[in-house]
Design a protein around this motif. Sequence first.
Motif, PDB file in Angstrom:
ATOM      1  N   ARG A 183      -2.497   2.746  -1.762  1.00 51.69           N
ATOM      2  CA  ARG A 183      -3.921   2.747  -1.381  1.00 51.69           C
ATOM      3  C   ARG A 183      -4.086   2.926   0.123  1.00 51.69           C
ATOM      4  NH1 ARG A 183      -7.319  -0.544  -5.519  1.00 51.69           N
ATOM      5  NH2 ARG A 183      -6.969   0.870  -7.275  1.00 51.69           N
ATOM      6  N   THR A 184      -3.235   2.298   0.895  1.00 56.69           N
ATOM      7  CA  THR A 184      -3.338   2.405   2.362  1.00 56.69           C
ATOM      8  C   THR A 184      -2.667   3.658   2.888  1.00 56.69           C
ATOM      9  OG1 THR A 184      -1.294   1.143   2.690  1.00 56.69           O
ATOM     10  CG2 THR A 184      -3.359  -0.105   2.618  1.00 56.69           C
ATOM     11  N   GLU A 185      -1.831   4.296   2.054  1.00 55.68           N
ATOM     12  CA  GLU A 185      -1.019   5.447   2.467  1.00 55.68           C
ATOM     13  C   GLU A 185      -0.159   5.095   3.674  1.00 55.68           C
ATOM     14  OE1 GLU A 185      -3.187   9.109   2.776  1.00 55.68           O
ATOM     15  OE2 GLU A 185      -4.407   8.680   1.019  1.00 55.68           O
ATOM     16  N   GLY A 186       0.184   3.809   3.784  1.00 58.10           N
ATOM     17  CA  GLY A 186       1.031   3.368   4.882  1.00 58.10           C
ATOM     18  C   GLY A 186       0.329   3.303   6.225  1.00 58.10           C
ATOM     19  N   TRP A 187      -0.978   3.442   6.251  1.00 58.29           N
ATOM     20  CA  TRP A 187      -1.740   3.378   7.509  1.00 58.29           C
ATOM     21  C   TRP A 187      -1.572   1.971   8.079  1.00 58.29           C
ATOM     22  CZ3 TRP A 187      -7.805   3.384   7.855  1.00 58.29           C
ATOM     23  CH2 TRP A 187      -8.187   3.524   9.191  1.00 58.29           C
ATOM     24  N   GLY A 217     -11.745   1.443   0.932  1.00 55.11           N
ATOM     25  CA  GLY A 217     -12.334   1.674   2.244  1.00 55.11           C
ATOM     26  C   GLY A 217     -13.590   0.874   2.492  1.00 55.11           C
ATOM     27  N   ASP A 218     -14.207   0.324   1.407  1.00 56.74           N
ATOM     28  CA  ASP A 218     -15.401  -0.474   1.632  1.00 56.74           C
ATOM     29  C   ASP A 218     -15.089  -1.960   1.805  1.00 56.74           C
ATOM     30  OD1 ASP A 218     -14.605  -0.839  -0.941  1.00 56.74           O
ATOM     31  OD2 ASP A 218     -16.515  -0.286  -1.874  1.00 56.74           O
ATOM     32  N   ASP A 219     -13.798  -2.318   1.857  1.00 56.30           N
ATOM     33  CA  ASP A 219     -13.451  -3.663   2.292  1.00 56.30           C
ATOM     34  C   ASP A 219     -14.033  -3.866   3.685  1.00 56.30           C
ATOM     35  OD1 ASP A 219     -11.441  -6.126   2.075  1.00 56.30           O
ATOM     36  OD2 ASP A 219     -11.235  -5.247   4.083  1.00 56.30           O
ATOM     37  N   HIS A 264      -8.186  10.831   4.061  1.00 55.69           N
ATOM     38  CA  HIS A 264      -7.383   9.640   3.800  1.00 55.69           C
ATOM     39  C   HIS A 264      -8.081   8.813   2.715  1.00 55.69           C
ATOM     40  CE1 HIS A 264      -5.552   5.698   4.358  1.00 55.69           C
ATOM     41  NE2 HIS A 264      -4.581   6.284   5.042  1.00 55.69           N
ATOM     42  N   ALA A 265      -7.281   8.211   1.835  1.00 58.12           N
ATOM     43  CA  ALA A 265      -7.844   7.516   0.679  1.00 58.12           C
ATOM     44  C   ALA A 265      -8.863   6.452   1.075  1.00 58.12           C
ATOM     45  CB  ALA A 265      -6.717   6.885  -0.143  1.00 58.12           C
ATOM     46  N   LEU A 266      -8.573   5.684   2.132  1.00 62.63           N
ATOM     47  CA  LEU A 266      -9.499   4.620   2.529  1.00 62.63           C
ATOM     48  C   LEU A 266     -10.764   5.193   3.154  1.00 62.63           C
ATOM     49  CD1 LEU A 266      -7.065   1.914   3.932  1.00 62.63           C
ATOM     50  CD2 LEU A 266      -8.199   1.986   1.710  1.00 62.63           C
ATOM     51  N   LEU A 267     -10.621   6.268   3.912  1.00 60.47           N
ATOM     52  CA  LEU A 267     -11.813   6.918   4.468  1.00 60.47           C
ATOM     53  C   LEU A 267     -12.683   7.450   3.343  1.00 60.47           C
ATOM     54  CD1 LEU A 267     -13.519   8.083   6.779  1.00 60.47           C
ATOM     55  CD2 LEU A 267     -12.004  10.087   6.772  1.00 60.47           C
ATOM     56  N   ARG A 268     -12.057   8.058   2.353  1.00 58.66           N
ATOM     57  CA  ARG A 268     -12.826   8.652   1.248  1.00 58.66           C
ATOM     58  C   ARG A 268     -13.542   7.573   0.438  1.00 58.66           C
ATOM     59  NH1 ARG A 268     -11.374  10.504  -4.204  1.00 58.66           N
ATOM     60  NH2 ARG A 268     -13.012  11.935  -4.877  1.00 58.66           N
ATOM     61  N   THR A 269     -12.860   6.465   0.147  1.00 63.24           N
ATOM     62  CA  THR A 269     -13.525   5.428  -0.638  1.00 63.24           C
ATOM     63  C   THR A 269     -14.686   4.809   0.140  1.00 63.24           C
ATOM     64  OG1 THR A 269     -11.867   3.798   0.089  1.00 63.24           O
ATOM     65  CG2 THR A 269     -11.523   4.864  -2.046  1.00 63.24           C
TER      66      THR A 269
END
Length: 919
Positions: free
Chosen positions: A234-238, A264-266, A339-344
């Motif tokens: 989920r973090t893609e290692g960020w 990403g909405d955390d 990035h997955a978190l940006l997209r969510t």
Amino acid sequence: MTATGSGRRLVPQPKIQLPRVSTTVLDRARLLAAVGGGGDPNEPGEPGVVVEVCAPAGYGKTTLLAAYARALRDGGHPVGWVTCDRHDADPVLLWNAILAALSGAAPHPATAQDPFAALEPPRTMDPAFLAEFVEAIDADGTPITLVLDDVHELTDARTLSGLSDLLRNLPDQLRLMIGSRRDPGIPLHRLQLEDRLRQIRADELAFTRAETGAVLSAQGVDLGEDDLTLLWQRTEGWPAAVRLASLALAEEGEPSRFVANFAGDDRAVAVYLVAEILDRQPEDVQQFLLDTCVAEDLTADLAAVLSRREDAGALLERLEQANALVHRLGRVGQWYRYHALLRTYLLGELRRRGQAAARARHRQAAEWYAEAGQAEPALEHAVAAGEDTMVRVLLSRYGLRLLLSGGGRRLRGTLAGCSPEVLDTPEVGLLVATAALEAGDLVGGEEMLARVPAVVHTRGSHRVRRLRDVALLYRARLRADPTVLDTVLGTMIDDVFDTDPPPAVEAAGPDDAELELLLLANRGTVRIPAGDYERAHADLLAALELSRRHGYDHLTLDCLNQLAGAATGRCMVDESRRWAEEAIAFAAERGWASSPRLAYSHLIAAWCAHLMLDMEEATRRASVSVAVLQSGATVEPEVEGAARSGEAVIAFDRYPQRHEALQRMRWLWHHIPDSNPSPALIAYAELAELRMSLALGERGQAVAVVARVDELLPETGETNVLRALVALDRHRHEQVRAAIAPVLSGERPVTVVTTEMTAWLVEALATAHAEMPEAAHRAVLRALEIGVHNRVMRPFYDLGEPVRELLTATVGRAGWLEPFLSDLLGAWTAAQEWQDASVGGTAVAGESGHRSVALAVPLTAREMELLRDLPSMLTAEEIAVRHTVSVNTVKTHLRSLYRKLGAPNRREAVAAGRRLCLL
């Protein structure tokens, strides 16, 4: 403030001070080595080189550079540090800071003049200043490192021009290190051509899974393996996201729930994204990101449709170059992803602004993907848009194709979001049921089948009825229900093809061809546990040809696996091995080496090696077969039963594992008959279980195996051969010959080749005991004739030393079978050596054929027989009656047996026998 030359401005100390590195920061030796050029991270590396560390915010650029710089400084090497900021748009201020940093870093004696003190930076770079700067750097020949961090803050053309001039005239003793969120506007390409540029990007800075776990552990968080993997994905290692998650998890009472919902909405992540990424973008770019976030992957064309901007491609490229968590897929590809978190985060923000806008974007994406012929994303976006009509059309057109292409699981997940009205459509409901069953979800498949109206079974369209047949065939594979099998093979499928083997289905339309292909492949698979191996082979061979022709790799792998199984049932051992090896290689080429689908082929390859007396290969393959089942994926009962039975039989070859292997086998075959195993599986496995039971002196269990086979395989010769083996173990040779006579005459046919070979070898032993050498010789030759075609050697070995003596006597009298006989005897010796090594010692063969491990003097055949009687409750007198000898003879042999085992009594002799793997 730091004092500099008389004409220079004062520089704030924090600007040229090494940032502090927290003691809790993860030690990333691999990156420190990369920054240092692959050498010792405490050494400055090669001078005259530029290192660029470039990644989005939160990737640990400053932390890495500071850790490396501090290690150099602690090692006595000069390091200057400058943190760039917006004020450095004035080149004089930037160069003041550089000179001040180098003054503090240069290793000049206290009495010597600072080589940088007299330098006055010009407002516009001139050659004289640059020459003086280079001379100051190279003055005493000591390499020096200069770190410029946050170079993305430098936007003034004069400032960038001055740095460009420096790069073109880079001092020999200077190692320049740059940290930036995006590629700086300075010419680095020439250095790259000269191999003087080292670049570290986001993919290298991203935490590995292990590093993610280490960060969590430092916060006292211990996640399970699956949760750790999910968080890492989920973090893609960020690094920033991992650290934010670790802080939250340290206070979280339900870590699994937190990880499952982390996006990403955390709140903490959202605040970071807004502050460090989104707020730095103009308002129109923020709107562009919102408009396009519905697509997981983007091209310029799709982005233009979603954003209604003609410059969408150029904007994506700029965002990617600016490291704004927008990634290009491939070095020069035209596809991008957020990035997955940006997209969510963006998706959540888009929904907060109104569901209508989100649905409209999904509808546009669905139409674009459908027009581009990309069915899977088109369907996903149509479902998200709530476009029921579009969903039905797409499923009718592409559903089976997605299933055949291995997209069943994703298809099922997508359709879970459909409205009840869509799911209640017969064709959609059957497709969802088929996808669930194909994924191994029997309960989910049954539930969807129950929703399909009964009327479609008789009055539905041809396509719907055929789709129902496919679903029922998949269900039959998972249930192995004899009633269902009879229905599928007997009444539902016979009208699919009027000839056998079935013809090609090229004449059908594309959709019908896909249906018929699924019917064909599944009919062949279902016929295996039913024991209809020849027609299973024909169906699967035709399905394999078609699936290869149309590029359906997942179905191709399924056909290869099942062809190996059908060949095993047909007793074509060499052919089954070839199919299994082809399946394994086919999967490996596509990255599917650990797929549970391969359990069958690995097992069959192991079983073939077992039959060919290659114990090492059999053991290796069997362990792989069971290992790939551990993923928890559901496989057909036939596959799981075969894999676990084969592993137990093969494990029995290792002396220390014999008792545990037999216990596993006994437990398995207490349950497997309920799952309708194929005749071949029953015959192969139960012959092996009986042999294992007799080898450990468990005659009662052997009798139970005979009774079970009599029930499972009535009217076959398997029961006769098993009864003969029990009689042989009791030395009742007349009963042996009577039991196998119907098999040898052909009156009672056998199911598998090992049973037939065993029958002839038992006949050879019985006739040899009756002093009928020619009959024994003919029986041995017949067994060799059967074995030579597929190089099956195991039945000879399983009957032990008496059979080897017969084989040795046959040498020179076997005619065309001599090469196979020679190979068999060589493999026999190798197998014995391998078994000896399994207990870490040497062994001497007893006359009975059992291995007397670690005994100085081997046991005789009679002593081995008596040892196997000792665990029973028989008295010496009863043992004498059983073996038709006197009580004194029994006692004489027992004294010799106790002496060889070093045992004072019967109980200790039994214990020694088990310890030495003789029981």
